[in-house]
Design an enzyme around this catalytic site. Structure first.
Site, PDB file in Angstrom:
ATOM      1  CG  ASP A 239      14.689   5.432  31.398  1.00 40.89           C
ATOM      2  OD1 ASP A 239      14.774   5.593  30.163  1.00 40.89           O
ATOM      3  OD2 ASP A 239      14.612   4.313  31.927  1.00 40.89           O
ATOM      4  CG  ASN A 244      10.499   4.340  31.840  1.00 40.93           C
ATOM      5  OD1 ASN A 244      10.304   3.141  31.984  1.00 40.93           O
ATOM      6  ND2 ASN A 244      11.700   4.856  31.679  1.00 40.93           N
TER       7      ASN A 244
END
Length: 369
Positions: A239, A244
């Site tokens: 991801d 993030n």
């Protein structure tokens, strides 16, 4: 272009906050006697899968206060995004990255694999202060620290983010062999196994629901573009996107969300990084706003990555399509979750649940990049 209709943010949990706080306090006291928890809150920004809870760990000493994060496996009553949440797997990946690289990973304080104490498996890590590019509204829409940054500051963020990927991909794949099924070695390539897992995930998403003609065409096109010789297998974050990462200034201070980690070619992470920016950029342009069109440009991303690693990324048409396809399956699942909770009406065409369907259609036709 016309803007896509904006849907309300789907619910991500059915858990009761007071009950969760009670459970968390009792659990913490079991492994850190005398410590208490307080200040529980759920961030309203990023995250649509595992549940993230912020809290303060107080004690056992009178002056000890540690800001922490609890990551819980998704609430199965909330129509989870993924079919399973292996918290031990995430824990092992984070420990491996922390031990073998300079990638900034939050310190994990405790793993709980028994769903009894907290209602689900989970882990606690130290909370790292900094700034995260927002998903809601996406950073490309303006009014946030990254959009308002100078060209030199954005350049630094790009470079430092790619340095994270370069360092991560230097971990020998055999050290992360626990990410693969026990009988996987030597039978097929890591890329082939990755795509097969995505096909299985799609089958799970549409089980009992309408199938997506667009996603199935994308899978077919993927086979036509299959690389003759996939790149070397590395530890893949899974991801890899700037949403993030916690940044201090314009350098990463903490790399988060490891639930999609796997083994595969380097290009999996590079394409995901590029595509997730394009996803937000396309939404922004469809709303009549300029966005950040020059940010995370594919050519520059690949050139910088090659500078850092000596590996020139290849088969980008395949990998960018695959990134868009993977994201489409996730979007379809989130769309079906909205239908499950009555937050949206079922469209006649299930492909309308995929926010980037027009761009995915262009990629399938070879007209996008």
């Amino acid at each position: 272009m016309t803007a896509e209709p904006e849907a309300p943010r789907p619910r991500t949990t059915t858990r009761d906050p007071a009950e969760l706080e009670r459970r968390l306090g009792a659990w913490v006291d079991g492994w850190l006697p005398g410590a208490t928890v307080g200040g529980l809150s759920v961030p309203s920004g990023n995250g649509m899968s595992s549940e993230t809870v912020l809290f303060d760990l107080r004690g056992p000493g009178p002056a000890e206060v540690r800001p922490c994060v609890l990551r819980l496996a998704a609430d199965t009553d909330a129509y989870a995004v993924f079919p399973e949440y292996d918290m031990e797997r995430q824990y092992r990946v984070m420990r491996l990255v922390a031990e073998r690289t300079a990638v900034p990973v939050p310190r994990v304080l405790r793993l709980e694999t028994d769903p009894g104490p907290l209602g689900a498996a989970g882990l606690v890590m130290e909370r790292v202060d900094g700034r995260v590019p927002p998903d809601l509204m996406p950073y490309t829409y303006g009014g946030n620290w990254l959009f308002d940054a100078s060209a030199a500051e954005r350049e630094q963020l790009e470079r430092s983010t790619l340095e994270v990927l370069a360092a991560l991909h230097a971990v020998p794949a055999e050290q992360a062999a626990f990410l693969e099924p026990e009988d996987a070695a030597g039978r097929t390539s890591a890329l082939r196994r990755h795509v097969r897992q995505q096909r299985a995930y799609y089958a799970w998403v549409v089980d009992g629901r309408p199938r997506s003609p667009l996603i199935e065409r994308a899978f077919d096109r993927l086979e036509q573009l299959w690389p003759e010789q996939p790149g070397p297998t590395v530890l893949s974050w899974g991801d890899a996107r700037i949403g993030n990462i916690v940044y201090r200034g314009f350098d990463p201070a903490a790399v988060l969300d490891w639930e999609m980690a796997s083994l595969g070619p380097r290009e999996l992470d590079l394409a995901w990084l590029v595509f997730l920016h394009r996803f937000f950029q396309d939404l922004t342009e469809s709303s009549g706003l300029p966005g950040m069109p020059d940010f995370l440009a594919p050519g520059r991303v690949c050139a910088r990555y090659a500078e850092f690693t000596g590996h020139t990324p290849r088969d980008l048409e395949f990998h960018l399509l695959y990134a868009a396809l993977r994201h489409a399956v996730v979007m379809l699942r989130i769309g079906y979750r909205q239908l499950h909770f009555g937050e949206a009406a079922a469209p006649a065409d299930p492909d309308r649940l995929i926010m980037h369907r027009a761009r995915l259609e262009e990629m399938v036709a070879g007209r996008y990049w």
